[in-house]
Design a protein around this motif. Sequence first.
Motif, short mmCIF file in Angstrom:
data_model
loop_
_atom_site.label_atom_id
_atom_site.label_comp_id
_atom_site.label_asym_id
_atom_site.label_seq_id
_atom_site.Cartn_x
_atom_site.Cartn_y
_atom_site.Cartn_z
N THR A 50 -4.06 2.21 -7.40
CA THR A 50 -4.85 3.10 -6.55
C THR A 50 -5.13 4.43 -7.23
O THR A 50 -5.91 5.22 -6.73
N GLY A 51 -4.45 4.67 -8.37
CA GLY A 51 -4.67 5.92 -9.09
C GLY A 51 -3.89 7.11 -8.53
O GLY A 51 -4.14 8.24 -8.91
N MET A 60 2.93 -0.54 2.77
CA MET A 60 4.10 -0.12 1.99
C MET A 60 3.73 0.62 0.72
O MET A 60 4.58 1.24 0.10
N MET A 61 2.45 0.61 0.33
CA MET A 61 2.02 1.39 -0.83
C MET A 61 1.71 2.83 -0.44
O MET A 61 1.43 3.66 -1.29
N ASN A 62 1.77 3.13 0.85
CA ASN A 62 1.50 4.47 1.35
C ASN A 62 2.82 5.15 1.69
O ASN A 62 3.46 4.80 2.69
N ALA A 64 2.46 7.07 -10.10
CA ALA A 64 2.70 7.13 -11.55
C ALA A 64 3.95 7.95 -11.85
O ALA A 64 4.76 7.55 -12.70
N LEU A 65 4.14 9.05 -11.15
CA LEU A 65 5.33 9.88 -11.35
C LEU A 65 6.59 9.10 -10.96
O LEU A 65 7.60 9.13 -11.67
N GLY A 104 8.60 -1.98 -6.20
CA GLY A 104 7.50 -2.95 -6.07
C GLY A 104 6.21 -2.30 -5.57
O GLY A 104 5.16 -2.39 -6.22
N PRO A 105 6.26 -1.66 -4.40
CA PRO A 105 5.05 -1.00 -3.91
C PRO A 105 4.55 0.11 -4.83
O PRO A 105 3.35 0.34 -4.92
N ALA A 106 5.45 0.80 -5.52
CA ALA A 106 5.01 1.86 -6.44
C ALA A 106 4.21 1.27 -7.59
O ALA A 106 3.17 1.83 -7.99
#
Length: 143
Positions: free
Chosen positions: A111-112, A22-24, A117-118, A103-105
């Motif tokens: 992860t950089g 979900m972070m992708n 970040a945006l 949450g995932p963002a």
Amino acid sequence: MKLFFALITGLVFGIGLAISGMMNPAKVLNFFDIAGTWDPSLMFVMGGAVLVTFVGYRLVWRRNEPLFDGQFHIPSSNEIDRRLVGGSAMFGIGWGIAGFCPGPAIAALGTGRWEAALFVASVVAGLGIRRLMVPVQAQAKAG
């Protein structure tokens, strides 16, 4: 002790987000692309979350009070109004466009990825604009 358990809970949640993909944002956007490169694997993530939540609530509601507070804080309104529907629609549209939900963002910040970040900066800016447009006292009365 309360902060320690909050840290552990956040770590478990973040690890779950990482493992599930979900972070992708590409994985999330592929889930929404039913006519193209559809990836149904996030349905298993949702199914697992629903199952854990179902069992967790059954266990928690057996208690008279939470472990780290004097009472349960339950929403006092079950009204479906235009603010709820509009906010839900905005959340879904933003998730579908960006491939991130908050949450995932936040977890993806580690992860950089500049996209994360945006996205988080945009969410914070949106919350700030909302606060300027609707004073806090009016929010408390309406909510």
